[in-house]
Motif scaffolding. Structure first.
Motif, PDB file in Angstrom:
ATOM      1  N   ILE A 165     -25.368  61.245   1.283  1.00  0.00           N
ATOM      2  CA  ILE A 165     -24.249  61.037   0.372  1.00  0.00           C
ATOM      3  C   ILE A 165     -23.940  62.374  -0.294  1.00  0.00           C
ATOM      4  N   LYS A 166     -22.673  62.772  -0.252  1.00  0.00           N
ATOM      5  CA  LYS A 166     -22.276  64.066  -0.797  1.00  0.00           C
ATOM      6  C   LYS A 166     -21.107  63.898  -1.758  1.00  0.00           C
ATOM      7  N   MET A 167     -20.884  64.918  -2.556  1.00  0.00           N
ATOM      8  CA  MET A 167     -19.780  64.901  -3.502  1.00  0.00           C
ATOM      9  C   MET A 167     -18.497  65.371  -2.825  1.00  0.00           C
ATOM     10  N   ILE A 168     -17.398  64.704  -3.149  1.00  0.00           N
ATOM     11  CA  ILE A 168     -16.101  65.123  -2.618  1.00  0.00           C
ATOM     12  C   ILE A 168     -15.668  66.421  -3.282  1.00  0.00           C
ATOM     13  N   SER A 169     -15.837  66.493  -4.588  1.00  0.00           N
ATOM     14  CA  SER A 169     -15.450  67.687  -5.337  1.00  0.00           C
ATOM     15  C   SER A 169     -16.570  68.077  -6.291  1.00  0.00           C
ATOM     16  N   THR A 170     -16.829  69.386  -6.385  1.00  0.00           N
ATOM     17  CA  THR A 170     -17.826  69.895  -7.328  1.00  0.00           C
ATOM     18  C   THR A 170     -17.151  70.661  -8.467  1.00  0.00           C
ATOM     19  N   ALA A 171     -15.850  70.414  -8.648  1.00  0.00           N
ATOM     20  CA  ALA A 171     -15.101  71.135  -9.682  1.00  0.00           C
ATOM     21  C   ALA A 171     -15.644  70.858 -11.078  1.00  0.00           C
ATOM     22  N   GLN A 172     -16.254  69.668 -11.262  1.00  0.00           N
ATOM     23  CA  GLN A 172     -16.791  69.311 -12.581  1.00  0.00           C
ATOM     24  C   GLN A 172     -18.152  69.936 -12.833  1.00  0.00           C
ATOM     25  N   CYS A 173     -18.631  70.751 -11.910  1.00  0.00           N
ATOM     26  CA  CYS A 173     -19.996  71.282 -11.979  1.00  0.00           C
ATOM     27  C   CYS A 173     -19.969  72.813 -11.966  1.00  0.00           C
ATOM     28  N   PRO A 174     -19.653  73.446 -13.087  1.00  0.00           N
ATOM     29  CA  PRO A 174     -19.510  74.908 -13.139  1.00  0.00           C
ATOM     30  C   PRO A 174     -20.855  75.629 -13.204  1.00  0.00           C
ATOM     31  N   LEU A 175     -21.648  75.460 -12.166  1.00  0.00           N
ATOM     32  CA  LEU A 175     -22.995  76.022 -12.127  1.00  0.00           C
ATOM     33  C   LEU A 175     -23.290  76.452 -10.698  1.00  0.00           C
ATOM     34  N   ASP A 176     -23.865  77.640 -10.530  1.00  0.00           N
ATOM     35  CA  ASP A 176     -24.242  78.115  -9.196  1.00  0.00           C
ATOM     36  C   ASP A 176     -25.574  77.465  -8.822  1.00  0.00           C
ATOM     37  N   ILE A 177     -25.532  76.543  -7.869  1.00  0.00           N
ATOM     38  CA  ILE A 177     -26.737  75.801  -7.470  1.00  0.00           C
ATOM     39  C   ILE A 177     -27.259  76.393  -6.165  1.00  0.00           C
ATOM     40  N   PRO A 220     -27.798  78.051 -17.980  1.00  0.00           N
ATOM     41  CA  PRO A 220     -27.787  79.346 -17.284  1.00  0.00           C
ATOM     42  C   PRO A 220     -26.606  79.432 -16.323  1.00  0.00           C
ATOM     43  N   ASP A 221     -26.371  80.629 -15.806  1.00  0.00           N
ATOM     44  CA  ASP A 221     -25.278  80.807 -14.842  1.00  0.00           C
ATOM     45  C   ASP A 221     -25.578  80.114 -13.523  1.00  0.00           C
ATOM     46  N   GLY A 222     -26.853  80.015 -13.190  1.00  0.00           N
ATOM     47  CA  GLY A 222     -27.230  79.374 -11.939  1.00  0.00           C
ATOM     48  C   GLY A 222     -28.651  78.855 -11.991  1.00  0.00           C
ATOM     49  N   VAL A 223     -28.969  77.954 -11.060  1.00  0.00           N
ATOM     50  CA  VAL A 223     -30.314  77.381 -10.976  1.00  0.00           C
ATOM     51  C   VAL A 223     -30.780  77.426  -9.527  1.00  0.00           C
ATOM     52  N   ILE A 224     -32.049  77.722  -9.332  1.00  0.00           N
ATOM     53  CA  ILE A 224     -32.660  77.734  -8.002  1.00  0.00           C
ATOM     54  C   ILE A 224     -33.573  76.521  -7.953  1.00  0.00           C
ATOM     55  N   VAL A 225     -33.198  75.513  -7.166  1.00  0.00           N
ATOM     56  CA  VAL A 225     -33.824  74.198  -7.298  1.00  0.00           C
ATOM     57  C   VAL A 225     -34.215  73.583  -5.954  1.00  0.00           C
ATOM     58  N   ASP A 226     -35.134  72.619  -6.051  1.00  0.00           N
ATOM     59  CA  ASP A 226     -35.500  71.757  -4.927  1.00  0.00           C
ATOM     60  C   ASP A 226     -34.878  70.385  -5.171  1.00  0.00           C
ATOM     61  N   ALA A 227     -33.581  70.332  -5.208  1.00  0.00           N
ATOM     62  CA  ALA A 227     -32.835  69.092  -5.437  1.00  0.00           C
ATOM     63  C   ALA A 227     -31.445  69.279  -4.856  1.00  0.00           C
ATOM     64  N   THR A 228     -30.722  68.184  -4.676  1.00  0.00           N
ATOM     65  CA  THR A 228     -29.386  68.275  -4.092  1.00  0.00           C
ATOM     66  C   THR A 228     -28.352  68.658  -5.149  1.00  0.00           C
ATOM     67  N   PRO A 229     -27.236  69.256  -4.728  1.00  0.00           N
ATOM     68  CA  PRO A 229     -26.153  69.524  -5.679  1.00  0.00           C
ATOM     69  C   PRO A 229     -25.673  68.255  -6.370  1.00  0.00           C
ATOM     70  N   TYR A 230     -25.646  67.141  -5.625  1.00  0.00           N
ATOM     71  CA  TYR A 230     -25.230  65.867  -6.231  1.00  0.00           C
ATOM     72  C   TYR A 230     -26.110  65.525  -7.426  1.00  0.00           C
ATOM     73  N   LYS A 231     -27.424  65.620  -7.248  1.00  0.00           N
ATOM     74  CA  LYS A 231     -28.331  65.220  -8.329  1.00  0.00           C
ATOM     75  C   LYS A 231     -28.176  66.125  -9.547  1.00  0.00           C
ATOM     76  N   ILE A 232     -28.073  67.430  -9.323  1.00  0.00           N
ATOM     77  CA  ILE A 232     -27.919  68.360 -10.442  1.00  0.00           C
ATOM     78  C   ILE A 232     -26.594  68.119 -11.159  1.00  0.00           C
ATOM     79  N   CYS A 233     -25.520  67.993 -10.393  1.00  0.00           N
ATOM     80  CA  CYS A 233     -24.194  67.806 -10.999  1.00  0.00           C
ATOM     81  C   CYS A 233     -24.084  66.466 -11.717  1.00  0.00           C
TER      82      CYS A 233
END
Length: 483
Positions: free
Chosen positions: A75-87, A366-379
């Motif tokens: 499952i993925k996000m259609i738009s990440t515009a609401q997530c102003p973070l470098d993942i 922070p400007d960005g996060v280095i993670v072991d998770a999906t962009p969906y979960k972070i956003c």
């Protein structure tokens, strides 16, 4: 002569028959009509699933939450515009084996803004995609012996096998070189996605020139950047590439190292746990708490940031353990004032990292996060980027189940969650298995006040009687007392 003519006639007839039959076989079969994507879901990304039972209804139900089902089942996000973070994907997609093609390709396909990989140098000058200083955890030599990466050559490195992250079983797949990593990144990346190349080896200038040339060749100047825990390595790279972003990785906070060491001691008897954390365990053991604290350097002050920028150039930043970031709340604004970026990572697990991020306001993240998770979960956790709009009424059972799920449903585990559909449960992002709470019926209260007498007691109202007459009822009595 006659027999020859007969034979020739027979051969001719056979030849004609063969040609005729061959012509029949070569007649093209009617082409099957090309599959047409249903118009209702034609707006979805190219990797969206578009075939299967109730697929349109399922996609529209997911789309109501800014989500879609990809062809690979994620499952993925259609738009990440609401997530102003470098993942950034830590060592590629966390669900795939480290140092593999799939780790890079899957992370790009999952719409990470950047993919972080670790590169090390073999003794013959070959750059490879590898995190640990020796084999045994993510990669294993076929003999079972452990080898230091810096003492291996290309042929020996090719004899390593990758380890499955879930089962720790060896896979029939080898780790890839740096050049192979760059090629697969170039093949799958979108124009906005970048590769974060973290350098683990103490390399000389020529080796770094070779690395930079490979990246320029396969990816292009705008498609990658570097990070390293060694400032001198980054300083050399600045001389080689005056334009690229350089991220200095500050060591883990001493308390984080202590916590890691304590956790690893508890799990050291568990072989799978040990293998999964072997490199970190040895790191903690090698430095020790007291020695590590004495050597630990913090770069979050304004003066330290200025010195760092003076060495690395204007296009640079600081990559911090999340615990260090939380204890230096002004570091982002100080770095921003110098034109620097700040990224966070964690050596205490992705859950701890996310929990700390959740305590921050949006403008202090922070400007960005280095993670072991999906962009969906972070956003979703940080920005509520997948809130149901409730503009679509599903028709299928799965579609209705999707629509009924609360906002904290974990769509990373969608396939698993479908198993609880009949029981009315779902998997939460925060607290595991939960029951779907249905909206309570709202009862309308009587807002007419009860009239009161002057002494304060309610007025007793007589029951209203109906005075209208109905139809006449005729009774007939029996004669002579008979019934």
């Amino acid at each position: 002569m006659t027999s020859r003519l007969l034979n020739s006639a027979v051969l001719y007839s056979l030849l004609v028959s063969t040609l005729f039959l061959t012509g029949c076989k070569s007649t093209p079969e009617p082409q099957q009509p090309a599959y047409v994507i249903p118009a209702a879901i034609s707006h979805l990304p190219l990797d969206a699933a578009n075939q299967g039972l109730d697929i349109v209804d399922i996609q529209l139900a997911l789309g109501d939450r800014n989500l879609y089902l990809a062809a690979n089942g994620n499952i993925k996000m259609i738009s990440t515009a609401q997530c102003p973070l470098d993942i950034s994907a830590h060592r590629g997609d966390f669900r795939q084996p480290e140092s593999s093609y799939n780790a890079i390709a899957a992370a790009l396909n999952d719409n990470f803004n950047s993919v972080e990989i670790d590169v090390m140098l073999l003794k013959d000058g070959t750059w490879v995609n590898h995190h640990d200083s020796q084999t045994g955890r993510a990669t294993v030599h076929y003999t079972g012996e452990r080898y230091k990466i810096e003492r291996m050559n290309r042929k020996e490195f090719g004899q390593l096998k990758l380890r499955d992250k879930n089962t720790n079983a060896l896979l029939n797949e080898r780790p890839i070189t740096a050049a192979e990593s760059f090629k697969v990144f170039a093949a799958y990346r979108a124009p906005s996605q970048k590769l974060n190349v973290e350098i683990k080896s103490d390399a000389n200038g020529q080796a770094l020139v070779d690395l930079d040339n490979m990246l320029r060749k396969y990816i292009g100047l705008s498609g990658f950047y570097y990070s390293a825990a060694d400032k001198d390595t980054l300083y050399k790279l600045r001389g080689i590439n005056p334009y690229v972003y350089l991220g200095f990785v500050q060591g883990g906070h001493p308390t984080s190292v202590e916590k890691l060491r304590s956790d690893l001691r508890k799990g050291v008897k568990n072989d799978a746990y040990y293998l999964d954390n072997q490199d970190d365990l040895e790191l903690a053991g090698r430095y020790g708490t007291k020695r590590y604290r004495s050597r630990y350097q913090d770069y979050t002050s304004t003066s330290a940031l200025k010195k760092l920028q003076s060495k690395l150039g204007t296009n640079s930043g600081l990559h911090l353990d999340i615990r260090s970031y939380m204890q230096s709340p002004g570091v982002k604004s100080r770095a921003k004032g110098l034109g620097m970026k700040v990224y966070t990572y964690s050596i205490n697990g992705t859950d701890y990292h996310q929990q700390q991020l959740l305590t921050l306001s949006h403008n202090t993240l922070p400007d960005g996060v280095i993670v072991d998770a999906t962009p969906y979960k972070i956003c979703q956790r940080l920005f509520k980027a997948s809130v149901p709009a409730k503009r679509y009424q599903p028709l299928s059972n799965i579609g209705r189940y999707i629509a009924s799920l609360p906002q904290d449903a974990d769509f990373d585990r969608f396939e698993e969650m479908l198993g609880y559909q009949q029981e009315g449960y779902y998997l939460s992002l925060n607290s595991g298995l939960k029951s779907i709470v249905k909206a309570k019926k709202v009862t309308t209260k009587n807002t007419t006040p009860t009239p009161l007498l002057e002494h304060g007691f309610p007025t007793i109202t007589d029951e209203k009687l109906e005075h209208k007459t109905g139809e006449t009822i005729i009774l007939t009595l029996p004669e002579n007392g008979t019934q």
